[in-house]
Design an enzyme around this catalytic site. Structure first.
Site, mmCIF file in Angstrom:
data_model
loop_
_atom_site.group_PDB
_atom_site.id
_atom_site.type_symbol
_atom_site.label_atom_id
_atom_site.label_comp_id
_atom_site.label_asym_id
_atom_site.label_seq_id
_atom_site.Cartn_x
_atom_site.Cartn_y
_atom_site.Cartn_z
ATOM 1 N N ASN A 30 -12.509 5.991 1.897
ATOM 2 C CA ASN A 30 -11.388 6.654 2.696
ATOM 3 C C ASN A 30 -10.284 6.811 1.929
ATOM 4 O OD1 ASN A 30 -12.811 4.224 4.893
ATOM 5 N ND2 ASN A 30 -12.695 6.300 5.447
ATOM 6 N N LEU B 261 -7.705 8.903 11.806
ATOM 7 C CA LEU B 261 -7.886 7.407 11.796
ATOM 8 C C LEU B 261 -6.551 6.838 11.332
ATOM 9 C CD1 LEU B 261 -11.331 6.797 10.295
ATOM 10 C CD2 LEU B 261 -10.848 6.285 12.764
ATOM 11 N N ALA B 262 -6.291 5.856 12.116
ATOM 12 C CA ALA B 262 -4.900 5.099 11.892
ATOM 13 C C ALA B 262 -5.148 3.724 11.667
ATOM 14 C CB ALA B 262 -3.971 5.412 12.839
ATOM 15 N N GLY B 263 -5.702 3.278 10.618
ATOM 16 C CA GLY B 263 -6.058 1.802 10.414
ATOM 17 C C GLY B 263 -7.053 1.565 11.492
ATOM 18 N N ASP C 260 -7.797 -3.677 7.435
ATOM 19 C CA ASP C 260 -6.828 -2.499 7.512
ATOM 20 C C ASP C 260 -6.029 -2.385 9.073
ATOM 21 O OD1 ASP C 260 -5.240 -0.664 6.702
ATOM 22 O OD2 ASP C 260 -6.579 1.171 7.024
ATOM 23 N N ASP D 25 -16.039 -0.996 10.305
ATOM 24 C CA ASP D 25 -16.038 -1.001 11.607
ATOM 25 C C ASP D 25 -16.824 -0.066 12.555
ATOM 26 O OD1 ASP D 25 -14.684 1.292 10.988
ATOM 27 O OD2 ASP D 25 -12.747 0.990 11.806
ATOM 28 N N GLY D 26 -17.593 0.617 12.001
ATOM 29 C CA GLY D 26 -18.484 1.636 12.432
ATOM 30 C C GLY D 26 -17.930 3.196 12.712
ATOM 31 N N GLU E 185 0.991 -1.244 -0.135
ATOM 32 C CA GLU E 185 0.050 0.093 -0.021
ATOM 33 C C GLU E 185 0.798 1.209 -0.169
ATOM 34 O OE1 GLU E 185 -3.539 2.081 2.441
ATOM 35 O OE2 GLU E 185 -2.732 0.372 3.285
ATOM 36 N N HIS F 88 -5.678 6.252 -1.616
ATOM 37 C CA HIS F 88 -4.735 7.579 -1.095
ATOM 38 C C HIS F 88 -4.560 8.377 -2.333
ATOM 39 C CE1 HIS F 88 -3.891 6.281 2.935
ATOM 40 N NE2 HIS F 88 -4.115 4.973 2.513
#
Length: 376
Positions: free
Chosen positions: A210, A297-299, A264, A238-239, A122, A186
């Protein structure tokens, strides 16, 4: 040999089925005799989950530990939650680190580490304006050495996430012709540029919605281009990463045949720890949400089991389709569907048993059960 209440096959649910295993394979799935004396398992037997985007788990991040031991630890951590195959994912880094990651994957596959079917790079060919927690100073256009690294056949299945504004269509075609699964992510590309990348050989989008240009009425962006065509898309349910309404929209647009569940997952997945390091940045867990100190957000700390549960409970997706999104669709994308990703005679005995509350009861990988007995 055992009998299961429900078994999900490519033809749908079968009931009261006798499952016979032979070594690593399913020998047969057939109606059970009424007077059988075999072990009887209530619940739903599903194909083992296949995660095409997993950065780490069990306290290990692949970028920080490029070793066979680390890959085994990540696999074992996610195995406990139904994943029987992974693409360990290596995020944006320098070339020497990419080389170490490739060496670790090659070594793990040479040692037949179960479940390591390839690798997902990635980055680093991403757009800095949509970097997320990737390091912008490592983002770059591809080099000949990097292209050569990715096309080593010993890596198994290779997936690459790139931004089409950073990579020419000629390079995308070159990668696709080499058998690499090119995903867009990205990126701030227009729908027009995204469609050019798809025409050149890109097959889907990484973590849809995302870190990419969004859908607007007169500017569809990468999201709109992906939803409008028949490409694949990974989605993090994941909400936190994607609202339930957007998940349902993606499911209606692409169906279970093109939408995949991914985690992720970071090092904190499948652990009780509340923080970890990412290139010197502290990632903190708040409940089941991972962020930097600034709130980015970090994964995730998601598992595939939780992703399936969330798809059903948050998005109203049937268990059968959620299981296909977690197993059959990624197997098809990766070209592994001739021997895994669904349940049938002659295929790998990679299986997950869930009870009616969608709780995990057992996992089999290559015919071997994870637990000595069915969990109650």
């Amino acid at each position: 040999m055992f009998v299961c209440e429900r078994v999900l096959t490519r033809d749908g649910w079968l009931y009261q089925q006798q499952i016979t295993l032979s070594g690593r394979q399913i020998l047969s799935i057939e109606p059970a005799p009424q007077d059988h004396q075999l072990p009887y398992y209530r619940g739903s037997l599903l194909p083992g989950f296949i995660d095409v985007q997993v950065n780490g788990g069990g306290g290990v991040l692949f970028n920080h530990d490029c070793s066979v031991d680390a890959l085994q630890q990540i696999m074992q951590a996610h195995h406990q939650y139904g994943s029987t195959a992974l693409l360990p994912t290596f995020i944006t880094d320098d070339f020497s680190a990419m080389s170490r990651a490739a060496e670790a994957i090659i070594a793990a596959r040479a040692q037949a580490v179960a479940g390591i079917v390839g690798v997902h790079f990635e980055g680093p060919w991403l757009f800095a304006g949509r970097k997320g927690v990737h390091r912008a100073d490592y983002m770059r256009a591809p080099s000949a050495a990097e292209l050569a690294l990715l096309t080593q056949p010993e890596l198994g299945v290779v997936m690459v996430t790139l931004a089409p504004e950073m990579v020419t269509t000629e390079v995308i075609t070159q990668l696709a012709q080499a058998g690499i699964r090119v995903m867009l992510g990205h990126t701030d590309a227009s729908a027009e540029l995204a469609n050019q990348a798809f025409a050149a050989g890109a097959v889907g989008c990484t973590h849809l919605f995302n870190a990419m240009s969004q859908l607007q009425g007169r500017s569809p962006g990468v999201v709109g281009a992906c939803l409008a065509n028949d490409s694949y898309a990974g989605i993090i349910i994941d909400g936190h990463h994607v609202a339930a309404e957007a998940c349902r929209l993606a499911y209606k647009a692409k169906g279970a045949e093109r939408l995949m569940l991914v985690t992720d997952a970071m090092a904190l997945a499948a652990t009780d720890a509340d923080q970890c390091d990412l290139f010197g940045v502290t990632i903190r867990r708040q409940s089941d949400r991972l962020t930097t100190a600034e709130g980015t957000l970090a994964g995730s700390c998601l598992t595939m089991l939780a992703a399936v549960q969330n798809a059903v409970r948050l998005c109203g997706i049937s268990l059968a389709d959620a299981a296909r999104m977690a197993a059959t669709t990624p197997a098809t994308l990766l070209g592994l569907d001739t021997h895994q990703g669904h349940l049938a005679a002659g295929l790998q005995a990679d299986m997950v048993l869930l009870n009616d509350a969608l709780q995990l009861q057992q996992v089999w990988q290559l015919g071997k059960p994870l637990y000595a007995e069915i969990k109650q």
